[in-house]
Structure formats: structure tokens, C-alpha cells
Design a protein around this motif. Structure first.
Motif, PDB file in Angstrom:
ATOM      1  N   LEU A   1       0.822  -1.212   0.000  1.00  0.00           N
ATOM      2  CA  LEU A   1       0.000   0.000   0.000  1.00  0.00           C
ATOM      3  C   LEU A   1       0.858   1.264   0.000  1.00  0.00           C
ATOM      4  N   VAL A   2       1.922   1.283   0.809  1.00  0.00           N
ATOM      5  CA  VAL A   2       2.772   2.482   0.802  1.00  0.00           C
ATOM      6  C   VAL A   2       3.542   2.596  -0.515  1.00  0.00           C
ATOM      7  N   GLU A   3       3.798   1.461  -1.147  1.00  0.00           N
ATOM      8  CA  GLU A   3       4.526   1.485  -2.417  1.00  0.00           C
ATOM      9  C   GLU A   3       3.753   2.234  -3.494  1.00  0.00           C
ATOM     10  N   VAL A   4       2.420   2.218  -3.387  1.00  0.00           N
ATOM     11  CA  VAL A   4       1.606   2.921  -4.382  1.00  0.00           C
ATOM     12  C   VAL A   4       1.103   4.260  -3.843  1.00  0.00           C
ATOM     13  N   GLY A   5       1.750   4.746  -2.776  1.00  0.00           N
ATOM     14  CA  GLY A   5       1.478   6.097  -2.314  1.00  0.00           C
ATOM     15  C   GLY A   5       0.457   6.251  -1.209  1.00  0.00           C
ATOM     16  N   ARG A   6      -0.030   5.154  -0.626  1.00  0.00           N
ATOM     17  CA  ARG A   6      -0.992   5.273   0.459  1.00  0.00           C
ATOM     18  C   ARG A   6      -0.265   5.508   1.785  1.00  0.00           C
ATOM     19  N   GLU A   7      -0.904   6.245   2.689  1.00  0.00           N
ATOM     20  CA  GLU A   7      -0.360   6.427   4.029  1.00  0.00           C
ATOM     21  C   GLU A   7      -0.919   5.306   4.899  1.00  0.00           C
ATOM     22  N   VAL A   8      -0.016   4.578   5.552  1.00  0.00           N
ATOM     23  CA  VAL A   8      -0.425   3.365   6.266  1.00  0.00           C
ATOM     24  C   VAL A   8       0.196   3.309   7.654  1.00  0.00           C
ATOM     25  N   THR A   9      -0.623   2.932   8.630  1.00  0.00           N
ATOM     26  CA  THR A   9      -0.133   2.594   9.965  1.00  0.00           C
ATOM     27  C   THR A   9      -0.459   1.135  10.221  1.00  0.00           C
ATOM     28  N   LEU A  10       0.534   0.378  10.648  1.00  0.00           N
ATOM     29  CA  LEU A  10       0.332  -1.023  11.006  1.00  0.00           C
ATOM     30  C   LEU A  10       0.350  -1.119  12.527  1.00  0.00           C
ATOM     31  N   VAL A  11      -0.739  -1.618  13.101  1.00  0.00           N
ATOM     32  CA  VAL A  11      -0.853  -1.775  14.546  1.00  0.00           C
ATOM     33  C   VAL A  11      -0.594  -3.233  14.900  1.00  0.00           C
ATOM     34  N   ASP A  12       0.437  -3.483  15.684  1.00  0.00           N
ATOM     35  CA  ASP A  12       0.751  -4.829  16.151  1.00  0.00           C
ATOM     36  C   ASP A  12      -0.017  -5.067  17.444  1.00  0.00           C
ATOM     37  N   LEU A  13      -1.081  -5.872  17.360  1.00  0.00           N
ATOM     38  CA  LEU A  13      -1.878  -6.168  18.547  1.00  0.00           C
ATOM     39  C   LEU A  13      -1.676  -7.605  19.025  1.00  0.00           C
ATOM     40  N   ASP A  14      -0.574  -8.223  18.622  1.00  0.00           N
ATOM     41  CA  ASP A  14      -0.286  -9.576  19.093  1.00  0.00           C
ATOM     42  C   ASP A  14       0.499  -9.476  20.400  1.00  0.00           C
ATOM     43  N   ILE A  15      -0.214  -9.595  21.509  1.00  0.00           N
ATOM     44  CA  ILE A  15       0.446  -9.497  22.822  1.00  0.00           C
ATOM     45  C   ILE A  15       0.495 -10.859  23.503  1.00  0.00           C
ATOM     46  N   VAL A  16       0.259 -11.927  22.734  1.00  0.00           N
ATOM     47  CA  VAL A  16       0.297 -13.276  23.292  1.00  0.00           C
ATOM     48  C   VAL A  16       1.572 -14.002  22.894  1.00  0.00           C
ATOM     49  N   ASN A  17       1.869 -13.997  21.600  1.00  0.00           N
ATOM     50  CA  ASN A  17       3.028 -14.723  21.084  1.00  0.00           C
ATOM     51  C   ASN A  17       4.237 -13.790  20.989  1.00  0.00           C
ATOM     52  N   PRO A  18       5.359 -14.127  21.674  1.00  0.00           N
ATOM     53  CA  PRO A  18       6.535 -13.256  21.623  1.00  0.00           C
ATOM     54  C   PRO A  18       7.274 -13.322  20.290  1.00  0.00           C
ATOM     55  N   TYR A  19       6.897 -14.263  19.423  1.00  0.00           N
ATOM     56  CA  TYR A  19       7.534 -14.404  18.122  1.00  0.00           C
ATOM     57  C   TYR A  19       6.522 -14.105  17.014  1.00  0.00           C
ATOM     58  N   PHE A  20       7.023 -13.946  15.801  1.00  0.00           N
ATOM     59  CA  PHE A  20       6.179 -13.735  14.618  1.00  0.00           C
ATOM     60  C   PHE A  20       5.308 -12.496  14.755  1.00  0.00           C
ATOM     61  N   ARG A  21       5.834 -11.454  15.367  1.00  0.00           N
ATOM     62  CA  ARG A  21       5.095 -10.198  15.487  1.00  0.00           C
ATOM     63  C   ARG A  21       5.507  -9.239  14.376  1.00  0.00           C
ATOM     64  N   ALA A  22       4.565  -8.396  14.006  1.00  0.00           N
ATOM     65  CA  ALA A  22       4.875  -7.371  13.014  1.00  0.00           C
ATOM     66  C   ALA A  22       5.998  -6.467  13.510  1.00  0.00           C
ATOM     67  N   SER A  23       6.079  -6.303  14.831  1.00  0.00           N
ATOM     68  CA  SER A  23       7.099  -5.433  15.418  1.00  0.00           C
ATOM     69  C   SER A  23       8.509  -5.886  15.065  1.00  0.00           C
ATOM     70  N   GLU A  24       8.672  -7.187  14.825  1.00  0.00           N
ATOM     71  CA  GLU A  24       9.993  -7.701  14.482  1.00  0.00           C
ATOM     72  C   GLU A  24      10.469  -7.167  13.130  1.00  0.00           C
ATOM     73  N   GLN A  25       9.556  -6.634  12.350  1.00  0.00           N
ATOM     74  CA  GLN A  25       9.893  -6.076  11.032  1.00  0.00           C
ATOM     75  C   GLN A  25       9.960  -4.547  11.075  1.00  0.00           C
ATOM     76  N   ARG A  26      10.183  -3.989  12.255  1.00  0.00           N
ATOM     77  CA  ARG A  26      10.172  -2.535  12.441  1.00  0.00           C
ATOM     78  C   ARG A  26      11.081  -1.812  11.439  1.00  0.00           C
ATOM     79  N   ALA A  27      12.321  -2.231  11.325  1.00  0.00           N
ATOM     80  CA  ALA A  27      13.263  -1.529  10.452  1.00  0.00           C
ATOM     81  C   ALA A  27      12.790  -1.540   9.002  1.00  0.00           C
TER      82      ALA A  27
END
Length: 240
Positions: A37-63
Motif C-alpha cells: 500500500l505504501v509502495e503505491v502512495g498510500r499512508e499506512v499505519t500497522l498496529v501490532d496487537l499480538d500481545i500473546v506470542n513473543p515471536y512472529f510479530r509485526a514489530s519484528e519487522q520494524r526496520a
């Protein structure tokens, strides 16, 4: 929109919630969606609401996400640079949901099953006030989800936990690095059966980028030909 199928683009809303069974690939789907979506010019916020599993979170892709221009809202301890499994949500979530619009899309990556999805319940009133979508990610190859009826039951449990109704299905039949055309084809009847059982449309069928050309040919005569959505594998095992 880029290589996104028209059906998926039409299924999105100012707030798009991505839910599913543990290991269904919903986080990897969410990351791909945000980046496309951002690649085609959209403004996007990704909310990581996975507070159960310490792995496979969107937050791990922060950079990766932030370098591409995706805003990331993550659990407090993730913001501090750790993946400790502590259920602590940042106060930025509610304002982010309230500010969602056609100009600023918000993607919410939920935790797995009804337990993980329950973190959204406190925000459900705010979500219902907005134009929103709830996309349920299917993966026939996940343990306990091989029977379509089990997948529908899992969906209903997520709906009850979030107080929100699903609006579309994502066929994400993957085996991580071992995904091949046989694994993708094997899930076709499965996804269509779930669509019929729960009365929801299939809006995308994910295919690894490396298999797209062969996949399009394989699906050319099927109902899923127009749903093909090429994705990359961003979310990997911690030891990879």
C-alpha cells in the motif's frame, strides 16, 4: 493497485483487521499488505496487537516497515526494543484507530485465535464507529485447521472475542520455505468450502513471488485466477 488483486483492494477499509489461527500467516500477510500500500502512495499505519506470542510479530519487522514509510504502533515492551511476552498496550492505539480514514489506512495485526484476538475487544466500539473490514486468514496446513468446519468455528470464536464480524477471507495456504504449487493447489477446495459455509467472499489467494508465474498458469481455469496475490516471506522463525 500494483500487483494486488482488485478483490482485495475492494475489501480494504480505513481500518482493516487481520485475524486468524496461530501460524496461519496473518502477520506476514499484514506486512506485505502494508508495504504494498505504501509502495503505491498510500499512508499506512500497522498496529501490532499480538500481545500473546513473543515471536512472529509485526514489530519484528520494524526496520523494514519504517524504512519503507509504514508507521508502526506496537506493544509498549516492543517499543522498548524487546519481545518480552508482557500484555502491555501503548496509548497510541486508540488515537490511531480514531484517526483512520481513506487517506490514512490502518491495518491491525491480531494475535492468533480468540485468545490473541481478545486484545481488540476494548477497542471494538471505536472500530465499529469507523468504516472497517475484518479479513480472516486461512491456512489448511496448520494444525487443527485442516477441517473447514474447524476453521469456521475458529472464525466464530474470534468474532465473539472481538465483537466484530468478519467481512472477507484470505486463502494463505503456505508451508513457509517448503511452499510449492502442490501445497497451494491442495487448499483450493478447502478455502471455497469455508467461503460457502460462512457466507464470506474469498478476496485473495496468496502465492510466493517465486511461484507466481507457474501459479497463474495453474489457476488459469479456476475461480481463484483473479484472486492471486504475490507475497514475500518476511516473517521467519527466530532461528532463521
Amino acid at each position: 493497485m500494483s500487483h494486488m488483486p482488485v478483490s482485495l483492494e475492494a475489501a480494504l477499509a480505513p481500518i482493516t483487521i487481520v485475524a486468524g489461527h496461530y501460524g496461519s500467516g496473518k502477520t506476514n500477510f499484514s506486512v506485505n499488505l502494508a508495504l504494498d500500500l505504501v509502495e503505491v502512495g498510500r499512508e499506512v499505519t500497522l498496529v501490532d496487537l499480538d500481545i500473546v506470542n513473543p515471536y512472529f510479530r509485526a514489530s519484528e519487522q520494524r526496520a523494514l516497515l519504517e524504512s519503507a514509510g509504514v508507521h508502526l504502533v506496537a506493544p509498549v515492551f516492543s517499543e522498548a526494543g524487546t519481545s518480552l511476552d508482557v500484555p502491555s498496550l501503548t496509548g497510541a492505539i486508540m488515537p490511531t484507530l480514531e484517526d483512520a480514514s481513506e487517506e490514512h489506512l490502518v491495518i491491525v495485526d491480531l494475535g492468533g485465535d480468540d485468545v490473541g484476538a481478545g486484545s481488540l475487544a476494548r477497542f471494538s466500539v471505536a472500530v465499529r464507529k469507523q468504516n472497517h473490514a475484518v479479513l480472516y486468514v486461512l491456512n489448511r496446513h496448520r494444525n487443527l485447521m485442516a477441517d473447514p468446519h474447524d476453521a469456521v468455528e475458529n472464525l466464530r470464536e474470534i468474532e465473539a472475542a472481538t465483537h466484530l464480524q468478519a467481512t472477507g477471507l484470505i486463502d494463505n495456504a503456505h508451508l513457509k520455505d517448503e511452499t510449492d504449487l502442490d501445497a497451494l493447489m491442495d487448499a483450493d477446495a478447502y478455502a471455497q468450502t469455508i467461503s460457502e459455509l460462512c457466507g464470506l467472499p474469498l478476496v485473495a489467494k496468496t502465492i510466493p513471488e517465486s511461484l507466481v508465474e507457474d501459479g497463474k498458469e495453474a489457476f488459469a481455469e479456476t475461480k481463484l485466477a483473479s484472486l492471486v496475490y504475490p507475497i514475500r516471506l518476511y516473517v521467519k522463525n527466530p532461528w532463521e
